[in-house]
Design a protein around this motif. Sequence first.
Motif, PDB file in Angstrom:
ATOM      1  N   SER A 110       0.810  -1.223   0.000  1.00  7.68           N
ATOM      2  CA  SER A 110       0.000   0.000   0.000  1.00  7.68           C
ATOM      3  C   SER A 110       0.842   1.271   0.000  1.00  7.68           C
ATOM      4  CB  SER A 110      -0.932   0.012   1.215  1.00  7.68           C
ATOM      5  OG  SER A 110      -0.186   0.202   2.402  1.00  7.68           O
ATOM      6  N   GLY A 111       2.137   1.144   0.237  1.00  6.26           N
ATOM      7  CA  GLY A 111       3.004   2.312   0.294  1.00  6.26           C
ATOM      8  C   GLY A 111       3.073   2.966   1.666  1.00  6.26           C
ATOM      9  N   MET A 112       2.389   2.419   2.645  1.00  3.13           N
ATOM     10  CA  MET A 112       2.372   3.000   3.985  1.00  3.13           C
ATOM     11  C   MET A 112       3.661   2.734   4.758  1.00  3.13           C
ATOM     12  SD  MET A 112      -0.266   4.811   4.382  1.00  3.13           S
ATOM     13  CE  MET A 112      -0.038   5.110   6.111  1.00  3.13           C
ATOM     14  N   LEU A 113       4.427   1.750   4.362  1.00  3.24           N
ATOM     15  CA  LEU A 113       5.663   1.441   5.076  1.00  3.24           C
ATOM     16  C   LEU A 113       6.644   2.604   4.972  1.00  3.24           C
ATOM     17  CD1 LEU A 113       7.207  -0.641   6.734  1.00  3.24           C
ATOM     18  CD2 LEU A 113       8.101  -1.563   4.599  1.00  3.24           C
ATOM     19  N   THR A 114       6.756   3.183   3.796  1.00  2.00           N
ATOM     20  CA  THR A 114       7.658   4.313   3.597  1.00  2.00           C
ATOM     21  C   THR A 114       7.231   5.509   4.442  1.00  2.00           C
ATOM     22  OG1 THR A 114       7.974   3.563   1.327  1.00  2.00           O
ATOM     23  CG2 THR A 114       8.731   5.766   1.837  1.00  2.00           C
ATOM     24  N   ALA A 115       5.935   5.793   4.459  1.00  2.00           N
ATOM     25  CA  ALA A 115       5.428   6.913   5.258  1.00  2.00           C
ATOM     26  C   ALA A 115       5.660   6.667   6.752  1.00  2.00           C
ATOM     27  CB  ALA A 115       3.941   7.119   4.982  1.00  2.00           C
ATOM     28  N   THR A 116       5.513   5.433   7.176  1.00  2.00           N
ATOM     29  CA  THR A 116       5.719   5.102   8.588  1.00  2.00           C
ATOM     30  C   THR A 116       7.183   5.264   8.983  1.00  2.00           C
ATOM     31  OG1 THR A 116       3.877   3.543   8.467  1.00  2.00           O
ATOM     32  CG2 THR A 116       5.384   3.306  10.327  1.00  2.00           C
ATOM     33  N   VAL A 117       8.086   4.796   8.139  1.00  2.00           N
ATOM     34  CA  VAL A 117       9.524   4.944   8.422  1.00  2.00           C
ATOM     35  C   VAL A 117       9.905   6.419   8.441  1.00  2.00           C
ATOM     36  CG1 VAL A 117      11.837   4.479   7.523  1.00  2.00           C
ATOM     37  CG2 VAL A 117      10.134   2.660   7.558  1.00  2.00           C
ATOM     38  N   THR A 118       9.368   7.191   7.513  1.00  2.00           N
ATOM     39  CA  THR A 118       9.644   8.627   7.472  1.00  2.00           C
ATOM     40  C   THR A 118       9.150   9.311   8.750  1.00  2.00           C
ATOM     41  OG1 THR A 118       9.441   8.612   5.068  1.00  2.00           O
ATOM     42  CG2 THR A 118       9.268  10.743   6.157  1.00  2.00           C
ATOM     43  N   ALA A 119       7.950   8.956   9.191  1.00  2.00           N
ATOM     44  CA  ALA A 119       7.403   9.542  10.425  1.00  2.00           C
ATOM     45  C   ALA A 119       8.259   9.166  11.629  1.00  2.00           C
ATOM     46  CB  ALA A 119       5.959   9.080  10.638  1.00  2.00           C
ATOM     47  N   ALA A 120       8.751   7.935  11.660  1.00  2.00           N
ATOM     48  CA  ALA A 120       9.587   7.492  12.779  1.00  2.00           C
ATOM     49  C   ALA A 120      10.936   8.219  12.791  1.00  2.00           C
ATOM     50  CB  ALA A 120       9.805   5.987  12.712  1.00  2.00           C
ATOM     51  N   ILE A 121      11.467   8.517  11.613  1.00  2.00           N
ATOM     52  CA  ILE A 121      12.736   9.247  11.537  1.00  2.00           C
ATOM     53  C   ILE A 121      12.540  10.699  11.976  1.00  2.00           C
ATOM     54  CG2 ILE A 121      14.458  10.162   9.925  1.00  2.00           C
ATOM     55  CD1 ILE A 121      14.158   7.475   8.386  1.00  2.00           C
ATOM     56  N   GLU A 122      11.422  11.292  11.568  1.00  2.00           N
ATOM     57  CA  GLU A 122      11.151  12.684  11.923  1.00  2.00           C
ATOM     58  C   GLU A 122      10.808  12.849  13.394  1.00  2.00           C
ATOM     59  OE1 GLU A 122       8.040  13.908   9.291  1.00  2.00           O
ATOM     60  OE2 GLU A 122       9.370  13.997   7.548  1.00  2.00           O
ATOM     61  N   ARG A 123      10.218  11.826  14.007  1.00  2.00           N
ATOM     62  CA  ARG A 123       9.799  11.884  15.415  1.00  2.00           C
ATOM     63  C   ARG A 123      10.294  10.647  16.150  1.00  2.00           C
ATOM     64  NH1 ARG A 123       3.475  13.077  14.913  1.00  2.00           N
ATOM     65  NH2 ARG A 123       3.558  15.278  15.412  1.00  2.00           N
ATOM     66  N   PRO A 124      11.505  10.661  16.659  1.00  2.00           N
ATOM     67  CA  PRO A 124      12.051   9.482  17.336  1.00  2.00           C
ATOM     68  C   PRO A 124      11.229   9.058  18.564  1.00  2.00           C
ATOM     69  CG  PRO A 124      13.780  11.091  16.901  1.00  2.00           C
ATOM     70  CD  PRO A 124      12.485  11.728  16.541  1.00  2.00           C
ATOM     71  N   GLU A 125      10.514  10.004  19.189  1.00  2.00           N
ATOM     72  CA  GLU A 125       9.697   9.627  20.350  1.00  2.00           C
ATOM     73  C   GLU A 125       8.572   8.676  19.959  1.00  2.00           C
ATOM     74  OE1 GLU A 125       7.745  13.424  18.841  1.00  2.00           O
ATOM     75  OE2 GLU A 125       9.792  12.760  19.119  1.00  2.00           O
ATOM     76  N   LEU A 126       8.205   8.680  18.676  1.00  2.00           N
ATOM     77  CA  LEU A 126       7.186   7.758  18.183  1.00  2.00           C
ATOM     78  C   LEU A 126       7.614   6.308  18.403  1.00  2.00           C
ATOM     79  CD1 LEU A 126       4.523   7.319  16.640  1.00  2.00           C
ATOM     80  CD2 LEU A 126       5.844   7.438  14.523  1.00  2.00           C
ATOM     81  N   LEU A 127       8.886   6.029  18.202  1.00  2.00           N
ATOM     82  CA  LEU A 127       9.395   4.669  18.411  1.00  2.00           C
ATOM     83  C   LEU A 127       9.276   4.249  19.875  1.00  2.00           C
ATOM     84  CD1 LEU A 127      12.525   4.696  16.090  1.00  2.00           C
ATOM     85  CD2 LEU A 127      10.289   3.657  15.667  1.00  2.00           C
ATOM     86  N   ILE A 128       9.515   5.186  20.782  1.00  2.00           N
ATOM     87  CA  ILE A 128       9.382   4.885  22.215  1.00  2.00           C
ATOM     88  C   ILE A 128       7.926   4.563  22.542  1.00  2.00           C
ATOM     89  CG2 ILE A 128       9.581   5.839  24.545  1.00  2.00           C
ATOM     90  CD1 ILE A 128      11.958   7.509  23.423  1.00  2.00           C
ATOM     91  N   TYR A 129       7.006   5.350  22.011  1.00  2.00           N
ATOM     92  CA  TYR A 129       5.581   5.099  22.244  1.00  2.00           C
ATOM     93  C   TYR A 129       5.170   3.748  21.674  1.00  2.00           C
ATOM     94  CZ  TYR A 129       5.243  10.084  23.354  1.00  2.00           C
ATOM     95  OH  TYR A 129       5.409  11.337  23.897  1.00  2.00           O
ATOM     96  N   LEU A 130       5.577   3.480  20.430  1.00  2.00           N
ATOM     97  CA  LEU A 130       5.211   2.220  19.794  1.00  2.00           C
ATOM     98  C   LEU A 130       5.804   1.032  20.536  1.00  2.00           C
ATOM     99  CD1 LEU A 130       5.528   3.144  16.011  1.00  2.00           C
ATOM    100  CD2 LEU A 130       3.433   2.796  17.335  1.00  2.00           C
ATOM    101  N   PHE A 131       7.043   1.157  20.978  1.00  2.00           N
ATOM    102  CA  PHE A 131       7.682   0.083  21.732  1.00  2.00           C
ATOM    103  C   PHE A 131       6.944  -0.156  23.046  1.00  2.00           C
ATOM    104  CE2 PHE A 131      10.882  -1.543  24.714  1.00  2.00           C
ATOM    105  CZ  PHE A 131      11.284  -2.675  24.021  1.00  2.00           C
ATOM    106  N   SER A 132       6.576   0.906  23.720  1.00  2.00           N
ATOM    107  CA  SER A 132       5.851   0.783  24.989  1.00  2.00           C
ATOM    108  C   SER A 132       4.492   0.116  24.804  1.00  2.00           C
ATOM    109  CB  SER A 132       5.661   2.161  25.633  1.00  2.00           C
ATOM    110  OG  SER A 132       6.893   2.766  25.881  1.00  2.00           O
ATOM    111  N   VAL A 133       3.777   0.543  23.791  1.00  2.00           N
ATOM    112  CA  VAL A 133       2.479  -0.070  23.501  1.00  2.00           C
ATOM    113  C   VAL A 133       2.660  -1.542  23.131  1.00  2.00           C
ATOM    114  CG1 VAL A 133       0.554  -0.071  21.860  1.00  2.00           C
ATOM    115  CG2 VAL A 133       1.337   2.068  22.853  1.00  2.00           C
ATOM    116  N   GLY A 134       3.683  -1.836  22.358  1.00  2.00           N
ATOM    117  CA  GLY A 134       3.954  -3.224  21.974  1.00  2.00           C
ATOM    118  C   GLY A 134       4.248  -4.114  23.166  1.00  2.00           C
TER     119      GLY A 134
END
Length: 109
Positions: free
Chosen positions: A66-90
Amino acid sequence: SFGTEGTDGPGNSTFGIVILIISLLCDALVPNIQKRIMTDGLSAAALMVNTNAVGFSVLLLVMTLSGMLTATVTAAIERPELLIYLFSVGICLGMAVLAYTRLIQSSGP
């Protein structure tokens, strides 16, 4: 009324009800299927890992196509705190699923 911005009328409600019915059917079937699988000697942790590996593979495939993987990686690079949130939720969801699976394993014959 409150919270109705962006709704498409009755079609949106019908779609939501169909999704809820599918969710209810899955919630009714999944514990029974998991219980049958675990009677063959598979542990709750092994079942959880196998189920999540399949789910992750399907999610990765769908996001790639769907092309969403690229957008997700871009968002994670622009906002590193997103990875912390996603890891915590996971981690929280993983612990909840493991507890749920162990509960299914320990119940019934």
